[in-house]
Design a protein around this motif. Structure first.
Motif, short mmCIF file in Angstrom:
data_model
loop_
_atom_site.label_atom_id
_atom_site.label_comp_id
_atom_site.label_asym_id
_atom_site.label_seq_id
_atom_site.Cartn_x
_atom_site.Cartn_y
_atom_site.Cartn_z
N THR A 68 28.51 49.81 36.45
CA THR A 68 29.29 49.84 37.10
C THR A 68 30.55 50.85 36.93
OG1 THR A 68 29.47 47.55 37.10
CG2 THR A 68 31.29 49.34 38.51
N ARG A 69 29.80 51.99 37.62
CA ARG A 69 30.54 52.75 37.94
C ARG A 69 32.24 53.45 39.09
NH1 ARG A 69 26.97 56.44 34.42
NH2 ARG A 69 25.35 55.46 34.03
N PHE A 70 32.75 53.64 37.98
CA PHE A 70 34.29 54.50 39.25
C PHE A 70 34.41 55.67 38.85
CE2 PHE A 70 35.30 51.94 35.67
CZ PHE A 70 36.44 51.80 35.31
N ALA A 71 34.62 56.22 40.18
CA ALA A 71 35.95 57.29 39.40
C ALA A 71 36.83 57.72 41.06
CB ALA A 71 34.84 57.91 39.98
N ASN A 72 37.74 58.62 40.92
CA ASN A 72 38.23 58.95 41.71
C ASN A 72 39.23 56.89 42.31
OD1 ASN A 72 38.42 61.64 41.12
ND2 ASN A 72 36.88 61.79 42.65
N ASN A 73 38.91 56.33 41.33
CA ASN A 73 39.87 54.75 41.96
C ASN A 73 39.19 54.44 42.82
OD1 ASN A 73 41.75 55.21 39.72
ND2 ASN A 73 43.35 56.26 41.78
N GLN A 74 37.91 54.82 42.57
CA GLN A 74 36.81 54.08 43.56
C GLN A 74 35.91 53.52 42.62
OE1 GLN A 74 36.06 55.85 47.71
NE2 GLN A 74 35.89 57.71 46.66
N GLY A 123 26.58 39.53 36.29
CA GLY A 123 26.28 40.54 36.79
C GLY A 123 26.95 41.25 37.50
N PRO A 124 26.52 42.52 38.66
CA PRO A 124 27.54 43.03 39.21
C PRO A 124 28.66 42.46 39.41
CG PRO A 124 25.25 43.20 40.59
CD PRO A 124 24.91 41.69 39.51
N GLY A 125 28.53 41.65 40.04
CA GLY A 125 30.04 40.91 40.43
C GLY A 125 30.82 40.75 39.35
N ARG A 126 30.85 40.87 38.43
CA ARG A 126 31.48 40.02 36.81
C ARG A 126 31.82 41.53 36.85
NH1 ARG A 126 31.78 36.57 33.04
NH2 ARG A 126 33.17 37.23 31.65
N ARG A 127 31.32 42.60 36.02
CA ARG A 127 31.18 44.53 36.57
C ARG A 127 32.34 44.97 36.92
NH1 ARG A 127 25.76 44.13 35.35
NH2 ARG A 127 25.91 45.53 36.91
N LEU A 128 32.37 44.39 38.47
CA LEU A 128 33.26 44.53 39.60
C LEU A 128 34.81 44.72 39.68
CD1 LEU A 128 33.45 46.40 41.83
CD2 LEU A 128 32.55 43.88 43.51
N GLU A 129 34.86 42.81 38.68
CA GLU A 129 35.91 42.89 38.73
C GLU A 129 37.13 43.36 37.92
OE1 GLU A 129 35.84 38.61 37.89
OE2 GLU A 129 34.68 37.91 39.44
N TYR A 130 35.86 43.94 36.57
CA TYR A 130 36.80 44.64 35.14
C TYR A 130 37.23 45.91 35.97
CZ TYR A 130 36.27 40.67 31.98
OH TYR A 130 36.26 39.64 31.33
N ALA A 131 36.29 46.55 36.72
CA ALA A 131 36.10 47.99 36.71
C ALA A 131 37.09 48.07 38.05
CB ALA A 131 35.41 49.06 37.77
N ARG A 132 37.27 47.18 39.01
CA ARG A 132 38.87 46.82 39.68
C ARG A 132 39.76 46.89 39.21
NH1 ARG A 132 36.14 43.89 44.72
NH2 ARG A 132 34.69 45.61 45.86
N ASN A 164 50.30 55.83 39.95
CA ASN A 164 49.34 56.83 40.85
C ASN A 164 48.65 57.93 39.70
OD1 ASN A 164 50.65 56.45 43.14
ND2 ASN A 164 52.87 56.87 42.19
N LEU A 165 47.70 57.62 39.49
CA LEU A 165 46.71 57.88 38.32
C LEU A 165 45.37 57.63 39.09
CD1 LEU A 165 48.36 56.96 34.57
CD2 LEU A 165 49.24 59.34 35.70
N ASN A 166 44.80 58.92 38.52
CA ASN A 166 43.46 58.65 38.80
C ASN A 166 42.11 58.41 37.56
OD1 ASN A 166 43.25 59.17 41.59
ND2 ASN A 166 42.87 61.76 40.79
N ALA A 167 41.38 57.23 37.76
CA ALA A 167 40.70 56.49 36.68
C ALA A 167 38.91 56.90 36.93
CB ALA A 167 40.85 55.25 37.40
#
Length: 448
Positions: A46-52, A130-139, A149-152
């Protein structure tokens, strides 16, 4: 192979299935020696950038390879199709390649049956994530950064890998290995904070703790950083920075270079190379390291001591070099543990509060050798560089480039903590202390 084939390839390759494929290859091989390797991985990132979140995928990748040798000529063929027909075709291709290959003067037959450590290499919570568990951690990480007010930006990954190895010498090895990782970069203006973790268990990534640490570094770094002149400073290195230097020490332990006289350790085996309080060991059974039972050649992974009270005691041998020099034991160093006698405490704050003046370094990046003969390296500080005065962090400072040898600065040791996790993209995972070192050479100030 991706998840689009999961309807026809739903299960991981079992020990019985691997044994069936192994027996099939050995039965039909015409080579003097035959080796099979299996790598079967199911996982995702799961990849995230600019807080999404920008990507959240699972994949399935499988590779079965066959190596056949005729005397000193050998060839290898691979397939991603694990059916009996495809495996037999890979065997035929390997035989054709081996028949026309040149002699390999360093070829050795595969090893025979071995005894392996039984290690906790697989955790069910990771293999089932799976994707759901990783998505929880990313969020979770994104949410904490948004509140400030920071970018992740970063990744959360998890995977289960089946590794199998067999040879016509009777060698058989099969192991499940899980891997979970988290990496986060927090941006505050031009400043960044960073944290990373890796573990067999996805439940041990400590997402909240790591995210708060990265946020704290980014916020501190954004406060009008000073530009200090290059020169020699007392430094306090966090564990990732220590691991960045240590990794090059470990890579240079290669025995061939030692005997050729091109190693920084040439002539130093059995002598003190770093501070006498430091000891480097391999601990494959440590619950916070990523140990495994066997190497790619089927040799057993074992606990071993490489530097004992500062004295170099081991080199890294390939099987051919070990045979030439009459070395029977081939220790491994995939689970590095660097510790010191009588540490000052367990936290880096214990080092900072006793530092009169120095530079705190979170991490080094783009470390490269300048002079392999004495292990002089260059690289840059990153993700949080700060000035310490009278036991407190008083200001952020602009990043430095360094030119320094770990063989020198690890002899300038003043204080250190108990070992802690260190994970970077260049070093993998190790357990190492934070350190205070004197006379560290920052050669220039970077422009970012």
């Amino acid at each position: 192979m991706t998840s689009t084939i999961t309807k026809t390839w739903p299960k991981m390759t079992s020990s019985e299935e691997f044994q069936f494929l192994t027996d099939l290859v050995m039965k039909h091989s015409t080579g003097d020696h035959t080796v099979v390797n299996l790598h079967d991985t199911h996982g995702g990132t799961t990849r995230f950038a600019n807080n999404q979140v920008v990507q959240n995928v699972n994949s399935r990748r499988g590779l079965f390879s066959v190596t056949v040798a005729f005397d000193r000529r050998h060839g290898t063929a691979t397939t991603t199709d694990f059916t009996a027909g495809a495996v037999r075709e890979a065997l035929k291709r390997a035989e054709r390649i081996a028949r026309i290959a040149p002699d390999d003067p360093e070829y050795l037959p595969p090893v025979g049956p071995q005894q392996y450590l039984s290690l906790p290499t697989s955790r069910p919570e990771t293999s089932h994530a799976g994707p759901g568990r990783r998505l929880e951690y990313a969020r979770e990480a994104i949410g904490q950064c948004k509140m400030e007010n920071l970018n992740a930006a970063g990744t959360v990954s998890s995977a289960l890998t089946i590794v199998g190895l067999a040879a016509d010498t009777g060698l058989r090895a099969y192991e499940e290995r899980t891997d979970a990782r988290f990496s986060l970069t927090v941006q505050a203006g031009e400043a960044t904070g960073w944290a990373a973790a890796a573990h067999r268990s996805i439940d041990h990534l400590r997402i909240q703790e790591r995210t708060l640490a990265a946020i704290n570094k980014a916020k501190r770094g954004a406060d009008d950083p000073r530009e200090l002149p290059p020169g020699r400073y007392t430094v306090v290195l966090e564990p990732p920075a220590v691991a960045g230097l240590l990794s090059w020490m470990m890579w240079m332990l290669e025995a061939k270079a030692f005997y050729k006289g091109t190693s920084p350790y040439s002539g130093k085996l059995g002598t003190r190379v770093i501070d006498r309080r430091l000891t480097l060991t391999n601990q494959p059974d440590h619950g916070d390291l990523m140990g495994y039972g066997f190497t790619s050649e089927g040799l057993p992974v074992t606990a071993s001591t490489w530097i004992d009270a500062g004295v170099l005691t081991q080199l890294q041998y390939d099987r051919y070099t070990a045979k030439v020099h009459g070395v029977e034991s081939l220790p491994t160093l995939e689970s590095p543990y660097l510790s010191g006698d009588r540490p000052i405490g367990a936290r880096i704050d214990d080092v900072i509060r006793t530092t009169a003046r120095g530079i705190l370094v979170t991490n080094f990046w783009y470390i490269r050798p300048v002079n392999p003969s004495d292990l002089t390296l260059t690289g840059m500080t990153r993700d949080g560089t700060f000035l310490i005065e009278n036991g407190e962090i008083v200001a952020a400072v602009r990043n430095f480039r360094f030119h320094e040898s770990p063989l020198r600065v690890f002899n300038q040791l003043d204080a250190y903590t108990t070992p802690a996790e260190a994970v970077t993209s260049e070093t993998g995972k190790a357990l190492v202390p934070a350190m205070r070192l004197h006379d560290f050479n920052f050669s220039s100030v970077t422009k970012f």
